[in-house]
Design a protein around this motif. Structure first.
Motif, PDB file in Angstrom:
ATOM      1  N   LEU A  45      -6.725 -21.802   3.455  1.00  0.00           N
ATOM      2  CA  LEU A  45      -6.665 -21.424   1.863  1.00  0.00           C
ATOM      3  C   LEU A  45      -7.800 -21.047   1.587  1.00  0.00           C
ATOM      4  N   LEU A  46      -8.226 -20.106   0.910  1.00  0.00           N
ATOM      5  CA  LEU A  46      -9.649 -19.487   0.793  1.00  0.00           C
ATOM      6  C   LEU A  46      -9.637 -19.304  -0.773  1.00  0.00           C
ATOM      7  N   TRP A  47     -10.579 -19.982  -1.449  1.00  0.00           N
ATOM      8  CA  TRP A  47     -10.770 -19.964  -2.744  1.00  0.00           C
ATOM      9  C   TRP A  47     -12.529 -20.353  -3.255  1.00  0.00           C
ATOM     10  N   ASN A  48     -13.026 -20.154  -4.508  1.00  0.00           N
ATOM     11  CA  ASN A  48     -14.200 -20.372  -4.522  1.00  0.00           C
ATOM     12  C   ASN A  48     -14.303 -21.499  -5.891  1.00  0.00           C
ATOM     13  N   GLU A  49     -15.402 -22.486  -5.647  1.00  0.00           N
ATOM     14  CA  GLU A  49     -15.840 -22.885  -6.818  1.00  0.00           C
ATOM     15  C   GLU A  49     -16.654 -22.065  -8.039  1.00  0.00           C
ATOM     16  N   VAL A  57      -7.418  -7.368   4.935  1.00  0.00           N
ATOM     17  CA  VAL A  57      -6.701  -7.388   5.916  1.00  0.00           C
ATOM     18  C   VAL A  57      -6.229  -5.908   6.294  1.00  0.00           C
ATOM     19  N   GLY A  58      -6.551  -5.399   7.339  1.00  0.00           N
ATOM     20  CA  GLY A  58      -6.122  -3.799   7.544  1.00  0.00           C
ATOM     21  C   GLY A  58      -6.748  -2.881   6.432  1.00  0.00           C
ATOM     22  N   GLU A  59      -5.994  -2.417   5.537  1.00  0.00           N
ATOM     23  CA  GLU A  59      -6.414  -1.622   4.332  1.00  0.00           C
ATOM     24  C   GLU A  59      -6.150  -2.256   2.993  1.00  0.00           C
ATOM     25  N   ARG A  60      -5.806  -3.589   3.085  1.00  0.00           N
ATOM     26  CA  ARG A  60      -5.712  -4.276   1.808  1.00  0.00           C
ATOM     27  C   ARG A  60      -6.613  -5.216   1.599  1.00  0.00           C
ATOM     28  N   VAL A  61      -7.110  -5.418   0.259  1.00  0.00           N
ATOM     29  CA  VAL A  61      -8.171  -5.934  -0.296  1.00  0.00           C
ATOM     30  C   VAL A  61      -7.811  -6.926  -1.223  1.00  0.00           C
ATOM     31  N   TRP A  62      -8.087  -8.215  -0.892  1.00  0.00           N
ATOM     32  CA  TRP A  62      -8.075  -9.182  -2.035  1.00  0.00           C
ATOM     33  C   TRP A  62      -9.219  -9.713  -2.617  1.00  0.00           C
ATOM     34  N   LEU A  70      -6.555 -17.444  -1.906  1.00  0.00           N
ATOM     35  CA  LEU A  70      -5.654 -16.527  -0.937  1.00  0.00           C
ATOM     36  C   LEU A  70      -5.373 -17.357   0.110  1.00  0.00           C
ATOM     37  N   TRP A  71      -4.059 -17.447   0.312  1.00  0.00           N
ATOM     38  CA  TRP A  71      -3.500 -17.924   1.657  1.00  0.00           C
ATOM     39  C   TRP A  71      -3.451 -16.903   2.979  1.00  0.00           C
ATOM     40  N   MET A  72      -4.162 -17.411   4.030  1.00  0.00           N
ATOM     41  CA  MET A  72      -3.982 -16.741   4.903  1.00  0.00           C
ATOM     42  C   MET A  72      -3.587 -17.269   6.268  1.00  0.00           C
ATOM     43  N   PRO A  73      -2.373 -16.855   6.756  1.00  0.00           N
ATOM     44  CA  PRO A  73      -1.473 -17.536   7.711  1.00  0.00           C
ATOM     45  C   PRO A  73      -2.472 -17.470   9.026  1.00  0.00           C
ATOM     46  N   ALA A  74      -2.277 -18.325   9.893  1.00  0.00           N
ATOM     47  CA  ALA A  74      -2.747 -18.656  11.252  1.00  0.00           C
ATOM     48  C   ALA A  74      -2.443 -17.228  11.925  1.00  0.00           C
ATOM     49  N   GLY A  75      -3.647 -16.817  12.778  1.00  0.00           N
ATOM     50  CA  GLY A  75      -3.519 -15.997  13.769  1.00  0.00           C
ATOM     51  C   GLY A  75      -3.730 -14.254  13.080  1.00  0.00           C
ATOM     52  N   THR A  76      -3.840 -14.293  11.631  1.00  0.00           N
ATOM     53  CA  THR A  76      -3.961 -13.178  10.689  1.00  0.00           C
ATOM     54  C   THR A  76      -5.587 -12.576  10.982  1.00  0.00           C
ATOM     55  N   LEU A  77      -5.656 -11.378  11.372  1.00  0.00           N
ATOM     56  CA  LEU A  77      -6.842 -10.718  11.459  1.00  0.00           C
ATOM     57  C   LEU A  77      -7.395 -10.360  10.106  1.00  0.00           C
ATOM     58  N   PRO A 105      -0.309 -12.635   4.082  1.00  0.00           N
ATOM     59  CA  PRO A 105      -1.308 -13.196   3.257  1.00  0.00           C
ATOM     60  C   PRO A 105      -0.788 -13.197   1.831  1.00  0.00           C
ATOM     61  N   VAL A 106      -0.977 -14.048   0.985  1.00  0.00           N
ATOM     62  CA  VAL A 106      -0.537 -14.004  -0.370  1.00  0.00           C
ATOM     63  C   VAL A 106      -1.281 -14.864  -1.431  1.00  0.00           C
ATOM     64  N   GLY A 107      -1.476 -14.600  -2.680  1.00  0.00           N
ATOM     65  CA  GLY A 107      -2.345 -15.181  -3.507  1.00  0.00           C
ATOM     66  C   GLY A 107      -1.759 -16.799  -3.771  1.00  0.00           C
ATOM     67  N   VAL A 108      -2.578 -17.411  -4.147  1.00  0.00           N
ATOM     68  CA  VAL A 108      -2.338 -19.029  -4.582  1.00  0.00           C
ATOM     69  C   VAL A 108      -3.069 -19.233  -5.903  1.00  0.00           C
TER      70      VAL A 108
END
Length: 257
Positions: A45-49, A57-62, A70-77, A105-108
């Motif tokens: 789970l990625l977030w910022n203070e 991820v590929g051509e998708r940008v969050w 952003l939730w990043m499932p295990a093994g996702t490049l 990957p999905v927003g949280v």
């Protein structure tokens, strides 16, 4: 100041030895930093203070912020980028301790409660009983959000020059008709290509680019009026309306505190 590039391995999803079911990480970025394409054996789970960063991820940008993670499932490049001064945070979730909240990957939404629980887990003196209760509460409130700052970047020879130019200058006033004339094609051709490659229209794609750029500025403390002008809107009200249509949130949700 030169950009720092960090190289991490690409690891398959799977159980690894971790001291806790949810392991925290945090760093204040001392200079602009890029992470190569890599993957973890655990969920992340990625977030910022403070500040905004991006994950690709590929051509998708969050875009990742203090309020939208952003939730990043295990093994996702994935690769990433954070600018100097960003206070990055992450939670690493053991692959064998939970089922991923999403296969992709999905927003949280980083709610005040979720933030408090994650910060509590950063306490290395937390008792095992309190940690277990807190981890269970995190898993209980951790859900995908209907809001996310997401962009599908087109890659065709026709659209890539358009995408690159707009990402470099989100405030550009060049219209669909202007691009069609510049490239010597019809507006309908560009419209069809955008729908095919990104799943959205040219206008909505431009609005998404502007929203991502606006969030980066808002998290740095820019005022709404200045951000509106920077990303190509004639007034703060027009910017606010477009921002809400794109993100479902108000610009104020991303103002630096």
């Amino acid at each position: 100041m030169t950009r720092e590039t960090r190289t991490l391995p690409a690891l398959a999803a799977g159980p690894v030895e971790m001291p806790f079911a949810i392991l925290g990480w945090g760093e204040t970025i001392a200079r602009d930093t890029a992470w190569n394409e890599h993957s973890h054996p655990f969920h992340e789970l990625l977030w910022n203070e403070q500040g905004a960063s991006t994950a690709v991820v590929g051509e998708r940008v969050w875009t990742i912020t203090p309020t939208l993670g952003l939730w990043m499932p295990a093994g996702t490049l994935h690769s990433g980028l954070a600018t100097v001064g960003t206070r990055c945070r992450a939670g690493f979730f053991g692959f064998d301790t939970m089922t991923s909240i999403s296969p992709t990957p999905v927003g949280v939404e980083i709610t005040p409660l979720l933030r408090l629980l994650l910060e509590r887990l950063a306490d290395t003196e937390l008792s095992s009983g309190s940690r277990a209760v807190t981890e269970a509460m995190v898993l209980d409130v951790l859900t995908p959000s209907s809001h996310e700052l997401f962009l599908q970047v087109p890659t065709s020879d026709l659209l890539r020059p358009i995408a690159d130019a707009i990402q470099r200058n989100p405030g550009s006033s060049r219209t669909l008709a202007g691009w069609a004339s510049h490239l010597g094609v019809s507006a309908r051709t560009i419209t069809r290509a955008f729908n095919a490659e990104t799943g959205t229209s040219f206008a909505r794609w431009v609005a998404a680019v502007r929203a991502q750029h606006a969030v980066a500025l808002l998290t740095r403390g820019w005022g709404v009026d200045a951000v509106a002008e920077e990303v190509g809107y004639r007034s703060a009200s027009a910017f606010g309306a477009a921002f809400r249509r794109t993100t479902g949130l108000t610009p104020g949700a991303f103002r630096s505190r």
